[in-house]
Design an enzyme around this catalytic site. Structure first.
Site, short mmCIF file in Angstrom:
data_model
loop_
_atom_site.label_atom_id
_atom_site.label_comp_id
_atom_site.label_asym_id
_atom_site.label_seq_id
_atom_site.Cartn_x
_atom_site.Cartn_y
_atom_site.Cartn_z
CB CYS A 281 13.45 15.47 15.69
SG CYS A 281 13.60 17.05 14.85
NE ARG A 309 11.62 13.45 22.47
CZ ARG A 309 11.41 14.76 22.29
NH1 ARG A 309 11.01 15.23 21.13
NH2 ARG A 309 11.64 15.63 23.28
#
Ligand code: CP
Ligand code: NVA
Length: 351
Positions: A281, A309
């Site tokens: 992430c 994202r």
């Protein structure tokens, strides 16, 4: 939901909803967000702007009391690209729960803006904002969940290898916020989710139970174990994250020792095989939970994941804040709002 239903469903149909836990949206609703994200990504990628932005004059309040690069920039840039704006606020300059109550802050913000995005340590604070505010509240990370990250993770896996249903996703490391949200979203979409973690660093059993319940309907499963090498065997995706999350800094040395044999390096990835892809992430601690050769290597999707994202959060924003009449692409008409040329709002990128 079938692809046909997704194709004709108007965006903005999740209008007003909160997204504090990944489980706040059903697996079918998550598919709708991902489908909208794909349309927005295709539309935006052509010339880095939307001809008819769907969120003109919408405003986001962004309450961040933890550091952030990706989440903060993608929400703010995404909002501008969609025709709206975002206001950055910190705990220091607002003082929610200190200068005044969360309830009073929420009551003010709902009169000024269209949604609240919050990054904070205690999950209860995000839940309290959601309970008090009449506008959507989006969790931009708490110590318990990171649901926006999980949407981008599943989107990226599907972009790279098709449907996540039936895929084996092995998370190596801490049973943390990122794992919690990933387990809920991925199992809900029919993936087999595994976590390889050292003793004492497992996930919240209530989250595992929820993910398993969602998985039962979709054919997904959640399995926990301690042996990282055994858990990555056959994996389509290997995922890792920091051993020490924000707010746990006092535990850094103890965690380094506990997680030392949970590094995602070339040897571990080789067990899964050459077709396996690697996610993180970010931010990464190169040389700790992941080695640079893996992170920068051919099996890594890490920077595609971080780019997504932007697109996935735009999909979420359009679904939560958009006008249901607006279909969210460049061919659409937006009955209530003028087009981008009409009021001269910001254009992004070249052109
Ligand atoms: N992955 C992620 O949420 O990154 P930031 O902490 O930089 O927002
Ligand atoms: N688990 C990490 C994720 C950072 C995006 C943390 O909470 O710090």
């Amino acid at each position: 939901m079938t692809d046909t239903a997704e194709a004709i469903a108007p965006v903005g149909s999740l209008r007003g909803r909160d997204f504090v836990s990944a489980g706040d949206l059903s697996p079918a609703e998550i598919r709708r967000v991902l489908a909208t994200a794909a349309r927005l990504k295709a539309d935006f990628s052509a010339n880095r702007r939307h001809e008819r932005p769907p969120l003109v004059r919408r405003t986001l309040a962004m309450l961040f009391e933890r550091p952030s690069l990706r989440t903060r920039v993608t929400f703010e840039a995404g909002m501008v690209q969609l025709g709206g704006s975002a206001i950055q606020l910190t705990a220091g300059n607002v003082g929610w729960g200190v200068r005044e109550t969360v309830a009073d802050v929420a009551r003010n913000l709902q009169a000024y803006v269209d949604a609240i995005v919050i990054r904070t340590g205690p999950h209860e604070v995000a839940l309290e904002f959601a309970a008090r505010a009449s506008i959507p509240v989006i969790n931009a990370l708490t110590l318990h969940e990171h649901p926006c990250q999980a949407l981008a993770d599943v989107y990226t896996i599907e972009e790279a290898m098709g449907s996540i249903a039936g895929r084996l996703v092995t998370f190596v490391g801490d049973g943390n916020n990122v794992f919690h949200s990933l387990a809920i979203v991925a199992a809900g979409q029919g993936a087999h989710v595994r976590l390889a973690h050292p003793p004492g660093y497992g996930p919240d059993p209530a989250v595992v139970q929820r993910a398993r319940e969602l998985g039962a309907t979709a054919g997904g499963t959640v399995t926990l174990g301690a042996d990282a090498r055994a858990m990555v065997e056959g994996a389509d995706v290997i995922y890792t994250d920091a051993w020490t999350s924000m707010g746990q800094e006092s535990e850094t040395e103890a965690r380094r020792a506990a997680f030392a044999s949970y590094q995602v390096d070339a040897g571990l990835v080789a067990i899964a095989g050459p077709a396996a892809r690697v996610l993180h992430c970010l931010p990464a601690h190169r040389g700790e939970e992941i080695t640079s050769d893996v992170m920068d290597g051919p099996q890594s999707l890490v920077f595609q994941q971080s780019e997504n994202r932007l697109h996935v959060q735009k999909g979420l924003l359009v679904e939560l804040l958009g006008d249901p009449a607006h279909v969210g692409d460049s061919d659409s008409a937006d009955a209530g709002d003028p087009g981008p040329g009409a009021d001269g709002h910001a254009r992004i990128g070249p052109g």
